[in-house]
Scaffold this active site. Structure first.
Site, PDB file in Angstrom:
ATOM      1  N   ASP A   1       0.886  -1.167   0.000  1.00 26.68           N
ATOM      2  CA  ASP A   1       0.000   0.000   0.000  1.00 26.68           C
ATOM      3  C   ASP A   1       0.919   1.211   0.000  1.00 26.68           C
ATOM      4  O   ASP A   1       1.531   1.533   1.025  1.00 26.68           O
ATOM      5  CB  ASP A   1      -0.895  -0.012   1.237  1.00 26.68           C
ATOM      6  CG  ASP A   1      -1.774   1.229   1.354  1.00 26.68           C
ATOM      7  OD1 ASP A   1      -1.612   2.169   0.542  1.00 26.68           O
ATOM      8  OD2 ASP A   1      -2.630   1.267   2.264  1.00 26.68           O
TER       9      ASP A   1
ATOM     10  N   LYS B   1      -0.922  15.598 -10.094  1.00 31.01           N
ATOM     11  CA  LYS B   1       0.087  15.307 -11.108  1.00 31.01           C
ATOM     12  C   LYS B   1       0.986  16.520 -11.369  1.00 31.01           C
ATOM     13  O   LYS B   1       2.169  16.367 -11.684  1.00 31.01           O
ATOM     14  CB  LYS B   1      -0.582  14.826 -12.389  1.00 31.01           C
ATOM     15  CG  LYS B   1      -1.265  13.466 -12.238  1.00 31.01           C
ATOM     16  CD  LYS B   1      -0.290  12.388 -11.774  1.00 31.01           C
ATOM     17  CE  LYS B   1      -0.917  11.012 -11.754  1.00 31.01           C
ATOM     18  NZ  LYS B   1       0.052   9.952 -11.348  1.00 31.01           N
TER      19      LYS B   1
ATOM     20  N   TYR C   1      -7.158  15.655  -9.222  1.00 29.99           N
ATOM     21  CA  TYR C   1      -6.223  14.743  -9.899  1.00 29.99           C
ATOM     22  C   TYR C   1      -5.193  15.545 -10.673  1.00 29.99           C
ATOM     23  O   TYR C   1      -3.982  15.282 -10.591  1.00 29.99           O
ATOM     24  CB  TYR C   1      -6.987  13.804 -10.845  1.00 29.99           C
ATOM     25  CG  TYR C   1      -6.068  12.975 -11.711  1.00 29.99           C
ATOM     26  CD1 TYR C   1      -5.435  11.849 -11.196  1.00 29.99           C
ATOM     27  CD2 TYR C   1      -5.821  13.321 -13.040  1.00 29.99           C
ATOM     28  CE1 TYR C   1      -4.583  11.086 -11.989  1.00 29.99           C
ATOM     29  CE2 TYR C   1      -4.976  12.560 -13.835  1.00 29.99           C
ATOM     30  CZ  TYR C   1      -4.359  11.455 -13.306  1.00 29.99           C
ATOM     31  OH  TYR C   1      -3.509  10.702 -14.084  1.00 29.99           O
TER      32      TYR C   1
END
Length: 248
Positions: free
Chosen positions: A59, A156, A152
């Site tokens: 994880d 990035k 998101y």
């Protein structure tokens, strides 16, 4: 055989872009750890790669799990030459103010915190060896964001900046750090990016890519192989767009 003698950890390596990188690295002579939250997928792919790969359940958002992954690699090989931070998640296309806190926290933990945790676990080893390569899988979303994927996109963009910052700091220690920025590809995340996987949505998405197709796992494997090979020994701090012209 550009990666002969090298060892590599690839997170999220059981499927999608990660699996493409695994296949390319093993074909080029590397020993690879397929590190994934899906232990069955990781083992299945490792079995296909034969003696060139091992599987590890991890994880990437959990410090103890990442530390265990690093120890397993070092116990097996004695050294880790390459780290590919590929594991990633997204939230569904949603107005930015409507993304749930749980979805936001998951994006931050998997896409951002993981880079911090793997650095804590493996950068000291690379510094001691005065050698190493870290490749962070970012996205064109971090360069040219799409609406309704705001958090998101931000994760990035963070990864691109983190890669450059790491590159500057670690260069004197012989460690190179780069990022890859693919456009969306034929991976398990494609449906999540588009909201729904229909011919109409695919056509709309593809219309934004001048070359006219999605990124493939093979595309990513080829680009990753180059950046992690000695052929790229003068390249650090770059964010290479593998996007068919999407960001032009």
């Amino acid at each position: 055989m550009r990666l002969t003698g090298k060892t590599a950890i690839i997170t999220g390596g059981a499927s999608g872009f990660g699996a493409g990188i695994v296949r390319k690295f093993t074909a080029e002579g590397a020993k690879v750890m397929i590190a994934d939250i899906d232990p069955f997928g990781a083992r299945d792919l490792a079995d296909q790669m034969g003696d060139h790969a091992i599987a590890c359940e991890v994880d990437v958002s959990d410090e103890a799990s990442v530390a265990s992954m690093a120890r397993a690699a070092l116990d097996t090989w004695g050294h880790v030459d390459v780290l590919v931070n590929n594991a990633g998640v997204t939230h569904l296309p949603t107005p930015l103010e409507d993304v749930s806190e749980a979805d936001f926290d998951r994006v931050v933990a998997v896409n951002m915190k993981s880079v911090y945790l793997t650095a804590r676990a493996l950068v000291p080893h690379m510094k001691d060896n005065k050698s190493g390569c870290i490749l962070n899988i970012a996205s064109t979303a971090g360069i040219s964001p799409r609406p309704r994927l705001s958090w998101y996109n931000a994760s990035k963009g963070w990864m691109i900046t983190a890669s450059k910052a790491m590159a500057v700091e670690l260069a004197a220690d012989g460690v190179r750090v780069n990022a890859l920025c693919p456009v969306a590809g034929e991976t398990p995340l494609l449906k999540s990016f588009m909201g729904e996987d229909t011919p109409e949505m695919r056509a709309k998405f593809l219309a934004t890519i001048p070359i006219g197709r999605f990124s493939t796992p093979q595309d990513m494997g080829n680009a990753a192989c180059y950046l992690c090979s000695d052929e790229a020994s003068m390249i650090t701090g770059t964010a290479l767009e593998v996007d068919g012209g999407r960001c032009i």
